[in-house]
Design an enzyme around this catalytic site. Structure first.
Site, mmCIF file in Angstrom:
data_model
loop_
_atom_site.group_PDB
_atom_site.id
_atom_site.type_symbol
_atom_site.label_atom_id
_atom_site.label_comp_id
_atom_site.label_asym_id
_atom_site.label_seq_id
_atom_site.Cartn_x
_atom_site.Cartn_y
_atom_site.Cartn_z
ATOM 1 N N THR A 112 0.832 -1.208 0.000
ATOM 2 C CA THR A 112 0.000 0.000 0.000
ATOM 3 C C THR A 112 0.861 1.250 0.000
ATOM 4 O O THR A 112 0.604 2.211 -0.733
ATOM 5 C CB THR A 112 -0.933 -0.001 1.226
ATOM 6 N N GLN A 169 -6.180 -1.689 -2.471
ATOM 7 C CA GLN A 169 -5.404 -0.550 -1.989
ATOM 8 C C GLN A 169 -4.693 0.164 -3.136
ATOM 9 O O GLN A 169 -3.904 -0.448 -3.862
ATOM 10 C CB GLN A 169 -4.373 -1.001 -0.955
ATOM 11 N N GLN A 182 -10.215 2.694 -2.824
ATOM 12 C CA GLN A 182 -9.764 2.251 -1.512
ATOM 13 C C GLN A 182 -8.438 2.919 -1.170
ATOM 14 O O GLN A 182 -7.514 2.944 -1.976
ATOM 15 C CB GLN A 182 -9.604 0.728 -1.473
ATOM 16 N N ASP A 183 -8.360 3.477 0.067
ATOM 17 C CA ASP A 183 -7.125 4.082 0.576
ATOM 18 C C ASP A 183 -6.668 5.275 -0.268
ATOM 19 O O ASP A 183 -5.479 5.423 -0.584
ATOM 20 C CB ASP A 183 -6.000 3.037 0.635
ATOM 21 N N ASP A 193 -12.143 2.780 3.595
ATOM 22 C CA ASP A 193 -11.079 3.388 4.420
ATOM 23 C C ASP A 193 -10.321 4.456 3.637
ATOM 24 O O ASP A 193 -9.084 4.522 3.690
ATOM 25 C CB ASP A 193 -10.089 2.315 4.892
ATOM 26 N N ARG A 210 -13.731 3.201 11.134
ATOM 27 C CA ARG A 210 -13.539 1.950 11.860
ATOM 28 C C ARG A 210 -12.098 1.923 12.354
ATOM 29 O O ARG A 210 -11.199 2.528 11.754
ATOM 30 C CB ARG A 210 -13.856 0.734 10.990
ATOM 31 N N TRP A 227 -8.647 0.981 12.677
ATOM 32 C CA TRP A 227 -7.561 0.249 12.038
ATOM 33 C C TRP A 227 -6.569 -0.254 13.093
ATOM 34 O O TRP A 227 -6.054 -1.362 12.997
ATOM 35 C CB TRP A 227 -6.875 1.170 11.031
#
Length: 541
Positions: free
Chosen positions: A308, A338, A360-361, A382, A458, A460
């Protein structure tokens, strides 16, 4: 013959590193009562200071044996010795990571993990040095917290390639190193809270423990008007500019510049990977508007040899970075998982009217102190994550669809904060922001509302911290507000707070029991002045 000799030397280095590891762990874990000389027993000051740490079994031996601790040490002496103990262990960690890299030429994922580990350890050395050199406890704490993050990320990188005794041994050493760094961080945190009387010190506490940081008698939230000097370099896709590549302009910028160095990037789509290393300080990227000046890429974690961390289209490490009026983008798409558009490890970084586009990310606000103002951030899973102390003011946060079939439904979290230690002064603060879906997401949501769920965040990591203040939350934000990561992980240690949010997604009565409504008298701790010490660095001219 040369190949055999190289293998022999690498094996010898590994054996020496493992011997050093064994001795280091043995010395740290010997209880004070087992020492031979009475002079080795901890002084009362050391006992008080170590009582304020999370890992006193590492703290007392390290400080008791430190040659830099005088007979009657001050708080500053003890903190300096704790930072020195962590710093002294870092070269061994580097040697062990280098040995892994030497043995991993045929394993691209392990090679990437080892290289990332080495990069993180180098950053950790730099930030521990910054922490030791600072006379301001808030700055010292920010740097020590970042140093701990980099050590954790080195360990985490190796966790995914832990198939050899060599990797396992290095990870074990990193746990010891992180414990030493956490202890130094805890002492700095105690100094900031209680002052130099070590008898008053206690381990780090958070809002979840009922501790709200003390505020000055008055604090202000000043408007920020960013005024920059004329460009030093101009980038465009044609020949009439200084450079046709953003990275080329970064290379030409001075190292460790103390004045603002402005790179003006004309409208166009720049398909490149940009890295601003730690020595390139006080750079500014100025574009001609969101969606007009676009730096784009499609690296993603599904590619062999990429994590990532490596997928970022733009990655910033140099302090004092500014960006304005442009887009950072990753086009890998929702199936790629990611895929980072922008990653920042830049302390005192300021981004205004910048778009972060991905899935994502999208935005990796990884470490240190950052401020985002009037920005647009889009993604799904996220898509705002990291372990920085970051404030988002008046930002437009847009959830994008993740699945091709709207009938299947999907669950998305806006944030995933990654604080691993209660001493780290980090967290995400959203003020006057809007959380809504893109037009595509809204259309899907209304076709089957119950199947499409959006949560504010959430956890991590164990001490995740995120707050939303005076924000508008659209109806796709679930009444529960927040989503567990896995079972009850972090639910007793995180802090998720809200204050006077509005909109159909802001129904505080239905929130999960492990989130909080922030009392009005404590909202001030999330001001830019207090949370990221913004009065000392937020650019006003």
């Amino acid at each position: 013959m040369h190949h055999r000799k190289s293998k022999f030397l690498s094996s010898l280095l590994l054996s020496m590193a493992l011997i050093i590891l064994s001795l280091f762990l043995l010395l740290l874990r010997l209880p004070p009562s087992s020492t031979i000389h009475a002079a080795d027993s901890p002084s009362q000051a050391i006992s008080y200071a170590c009582r304020a740490t999370r890992f006193p079994s590492y703290c007392i031996p390290a400080l008791s044996r430190s040659p830099s601790v005088p007979t009657s040490p001050s708080a500053s002496d003890l903190i300096a010795a704790a930072l020195s103990a962590a710093s002294a262990a870092l070269p061994t960690a580097q040697s062990m990571a280098q040995a892994i890299l030497s043995f991993s030429s045929s394993n691209p994922n392990r090679s990437t993990a080892a290289r990332n580990c080495l990069e993180n350890l180098s950053l950790s050395i730099r930030r521990l040095s910054d922490s030791a050199a600072s006379s301001d406890p808030a700055d010292s704490r920010a740097f020590a917290g970042a140093a701990l993050l980099y050590q954790y990320d080195c360990w985490s990188a190796l966790k995914y390639v832990n198939s050899t005794g060599q990797v396992a041994g290095t990870m074990s050493f990193l746990v010891s190193l992180s414990s030493l760094t956490s202890n130094a961080l805890a002492m700095i945190t105690a100094l900031q809270r209680f002052g130099p009387d070590v008898s008053l010190w206690v381990p780090p506490q958070t809002e979840r423990d009922g501790y709200w940081a003390d505020l000055p008698s008055a604090y202000t939230e000043s408007d920020i008007q960013l005024v920059l000097p004329a460009p030093d370099l101009t980038v465009c896709l044609a020949d009439e500019c200084d450079h046709q590549s953003v990275q080329e302009a970064v290379i030409q910028a001075p190292a460790y510049g103390t004045r603002r160095f402005v790179i003006f990037i004309k409208a166009g789509v720049y398909r490149e990977t940009v890295r601003v290393p730690i020595e390139k300080t006080n750079l500014a990227f100025i574009g001609e508007g969101m969606g007009k000046t676009v730096i784009t890429g499609d690296l993603n974690a599904q590619m062999t040899g990429l994590s990532t961390y490596n997928t970022a289209t733009v990655g910033i490490t140099g302090d004092g970075f500014i960006a304005q009026n442009l887009t950072f983008e990753n086009t890998a798409g929702p199936k790629a998982h990611q895929a980072v558009a922008f990653r920042s490890d830049s302390d005192h970084s300021y981004l205004e009217s910048v778009e972060f586009a991905g899935h994502q990310d999208t935005l990796y606000a990884r470490s240190l102190r950052q401020l985002y103002r009037n920005c647009r951030i889009s993604g799904n899973v996220d898509f705002i994550f990291g372990n920085s102390a970051a404030i988002f003011e008046s930002c437009d946060i847009r959830v994008l669809p993740r699945l091709e079939s709207p009938e299947k439904g999907e669950t998305n979290a806006v944030t995933a904060h990654g604080r691993t230690d209660p001493g780290q002064p980090t967290g995400f603060v959203f003020k006057n922001c809007v959380v809504n879906g893109s037009d595509d997401y809204v259309a899907i949501y209304y076709r089957k509302p119950g199947a499409h769920k959006v949560y504010l965040g959430r956890p991590w990591k164990e001490f995740s911290r995120t707050v939303f203040l005076n924000c508008y939350l659209a109806e796709m934000v679930r009444p529960e507000g927040w989503l567990p990561w896995s079972g009850d992980f972090a639910l007793a240690t995180l802090f998720y707070g809200e204050y006077e949010n509005r909109g159909p997604g802001a129904n505080s009565t239905a929130r999960v029991s492990w989130s909080s409504q922030i009392p009005a008298e404590h909202v001030g701790i999330y001001s830019a002045e207090h949370f990221i010490q913004g009065n000392g660095w937020v650019p006003a001219n």
